[in-house]
Write an enzyme that holds these catalytic residues in place. Structure first.
Site, PDB file in Angstrom:
ATOM      1  N   GLU A 180     -44.618   3.996  -3.900  1.00 60.05           N
ATOM      2  CA  GLU A 180     -45.985   3.475  -3.868  1.00 60.05           C
ATOM      3  C   GLU A 180     -46.430   2.977  -2.490  1.00 60.05           C
ATOM      4  OE1 GLU A 180     -46.648   0.627  -6.996  1.00 60.05           O
ATOM      5  OE2 GLU A 180     -46.177   2.058  -8.576  1.00 60.05           O
ATOM      6  N   GLU A 385     -42.113   5.719 -12.979  1.00 55.78           N
ATOM      7  CA  GLU A 385     -42.326   4.391 -13.573  1.00 55.78           C
ATOM      8  C   GLU A 385     -43.424   4.466 -14.617  1.00 55.78           C
ATOM      9  OE1 GLU A 385     -43.147   1.069 -10.951  1.00 55.78           O
ATOM     10  OE2 GLU A 385     -41.653   1.782  -9.525  1.00 55.78           O
TER      11      GLU A 385
HETATM   12  C1  FCB Z   1     -45.063  -1.011  -9.649  1.00 53.99           C
HETATM   13  C2  FCB Z   1     -43.853  -1.319  -8.789  1.00 53.99           C
HETATM   14  C3  FCB Z   1     -42.688  -1.903  -9.554  1.00 53.99           C
HETATM   15  C4  FCB Z   1     -43.154  -2.908 -10.575  1.00 53.99           C
HETATM   16  C5  FCB Z   1     -44.246  -2.315 -11.442  1.00 53.99           C
HETATM   17  C6  FCB Z   1     -44.718  -3.225 -12.535  1.00 53.99           C
HETATM   18  O1  FCB Z   1     -46.203  -0.992  -8.863  1.00 53.99           O
HETATM   19  O2  FCB Z   1     -43.427  -0.136  -8.145  1.00 53.99           O
HETATM   20  O3  FCB Z   1     -41.788  -2.451  -8.632  1.00 53.99           O
HETATM   21  O4  FCB Z   1     -43.538  -4.059  -9.975  1.00 53.99           O
HETATM   22  O5  FCB Z   1     -45.330  -1.943 -10.649  1.00 53.99           O
END
Ligand code: FCB
Length: 483
Positions: A180, A385
């Site tokens: 990110e 994620e």
């Molecule tokens: C993302 C991050 C991760 C975590 C989630 C909830 O943006 O990559 O580390 O904090 O959000």
């Protein structure tokens, strides 16, 4: 531990392709603790979290989940849940603790040794590691020398990538360069709600480019040091929707899509920066940080695109008649992460939300996967994620009942399935997160784990969602949410 993995009903299940990688994700600073062990030096998150007022409750990652000492227990837990893959990140400050803008300095055997043992422990129980090289924890010395707005940071990152890929590349099949970069650049340098907490728009745009460059330099370094490994980058792409079909709302959506999606996708996939973003931001930066040859480096071949998705992004034109709404999910800093978006607002949405206040809408998962599948046919995709925070509590009977998280996962997995059915080449899914952990500016106040962590005893307890997810991994199938 008593396994309560639910059985999949045969009818109405959504079956996934053979070999689909069911995994969990974590990040170094969020779980490891042991911040001074093995020669580790401070990262920007150590400094930031120890600065009063920056993190809820004054929380920091000094101990976190103590994963550094308990990683064997955590690997055993993943094995018990039947996970097939684990995405973790490497703390740069453990690998080259003396790094400066001028050079990496000595490589720490203790630092590499920790991750090497972790990889071996995973492989021994049949779990495939995916290694993220950078999940936001820049060595403080590099920030002191200018941070991501400085080109030297990208150059050192390429060298660091070569070190890690050289040490682990014989056993790790997938390296993710950055996690990110949107957050690193805009939350770190524009809104300042993340480390290092600067509020300087021009610096944030320089950071955008140097993060892209860092990805490209690292990609080349990984290819050379670990030719068998795949190279990926993880982006938090936004599913941007204008609130109405007015031209002004469409213009707001274009700007936000440019700053969050295309300023990363275009250079990485196509070797150019979007002309409209350069024009929108011309009052902030002339983008002279982009040097001849940089875009060729950044657009080096990519094997896998990591997609992180949590929540939709609704935008509209701000008329200035009412106070601006800023429900973008990224915290309420005094400054905005949205550069050159003075006429844009993020309206509050009705409907279900997680404990982060993030709207729940799984359609965005399908839409984003299909968008990138269309944009670069054949590029493998991995959901690196996805997950949800809820205020879970350990019950006296030893269970953590988290039906809202189960429902969230079920609906988002169905959305991944829909993208697969429509042709998106998705190879795996990592739930965020394996463990409750240090949720950045929110500290330990937000629980994202499928495994509960008691922060006093550090005891791990799989929540109901962990057993739900274990059933999904075992059956390679998701019980149909609409059944
Ligand atoms: C993302 C991050 C991760 C975590 C989630 C909830 O943006 O990559 O580390 O904090 O959000």
């Amino acid at each position: 531990m008593t396994s309560t993995i639910p059985a999949a009903a045969d009818a109405d299940t959504l079956r996934f392709p053979a070999g689909f990688l069911w995994g969990a994700a974590t990040a170094a600073y969020q779980i490891e603790g042991a911040v001074t062990e093995g020669g580790r030096t401070p990262s920007i998150w150590d400094t930031f979290s120890h600065t009063p007022g920056r993190v809820t409750g004054g929380d920091h990652g000094d101990v976190a989940d103590d994963h550094y000492h308990r990683f064997r227990e955590d690997v055993a837990l993943m094995a018990e849940l039947g996970l097939r893959s684990y995405r973790f990140s490497v703390s740069w400050s453990r690998i080259t603790p003396q790094v400066t803008a001028d050079g990496l300095g000595p490589v720490s055997a203790a630092g590499l040794g920790f991750y090497s043992e972790l990889v071996d422990a995973l492989l021994a129980v049949g779990i495939t590691p995916s290694v993220t090289l950078y999940h936001w924890d820049l060595p403080q010395a590099l920030e002191d020398a200018g941070g991501w707005p400085a080109r030297a940071t990208a150059e050192r990152f390429g060298e660091y990538a070569a070190v890690v890929a050289g040490a682990l590349g014989d056993r790790v099949p997938l390296f993710i360069t950055l996690n990110e970069p949107w957050c690193s650049a805009y939350l770190g340098y524009a809104s300042g709600v993340h480390a290092p907490g600067r509020t300087d728009d021009a610096a944030a745009l320089a950071a955008v480019h140097h993060l892209n460059l860092a990805h490209g330099l690292a990609a080349a370094a990984i290819r050379e040091a670990a030719p068998a490994a795949k190279v990926a980058v993880t982006l938090n792409l936004a599913w941007v929707r204008p609130e109405t079909d007015s031209a002004l709302d469409a213009e707001a959506a274009r700007r936000v899509d440019g700053l969050q999606n295309r300023v990363f996708l275009d250079p990485i996939l196509h070797g150019s920066y979007p002309a409209d973003v350069l024009a929108d931001t011309a009052g902030v930066s002339d983008w002279s940080v982009v040097r001849p040859g940089d875009l060729e480096i950044i657009s080096a071949p990519l094997d896998v695109l990591g997609v992180n998705y949590y929540s939709p992004t609704v935008v509209r034109h701000w008329t200035r008649e009412r106070p601006r709404e800023t429900a973008d999910g990224h915290g309420a800093g005094a400054a905005t992460p949205w550069i050159a978006c003075d006429d844009v607002e993020f309206p509050h949405q009705p409907g279900p939300k997680t404990d982060m206040g993030w709207s729940i809408d799984p359609r965005g998962m399908t839409e984003l996967l299909l968008r990138v599948a269309r944009e670069r046919p054949g590029l493998e995709l991995m959901v690196t994620e996805n997950g949800a925070a809820f205020p879970d509590e350990l019950q006296p009977d030893g269970r953590v009942r988290d039906p809202e998280r189960v429902a969230y996962l079920r609906s988002h997995l169905a959305a991944v399935h829909a993208a697969l059915e429509a042709g998106a080449p998705v190879i795996g899914y990592c739930v965020w997160s394996l463990l409750d952990n240090f949720e950045w500016a929110w500290g330990y106040a937000k629980r994202f784990g499928v495994v509960h962590v008691d922060y006093t005893t550090l005891v791990r307890t799989p929540k109901d969602s962990a057993w739900f997810y274990a059933g999904v991994a075992r059956d390679n199938a998701v019980p149909n949410p609409s059944a």
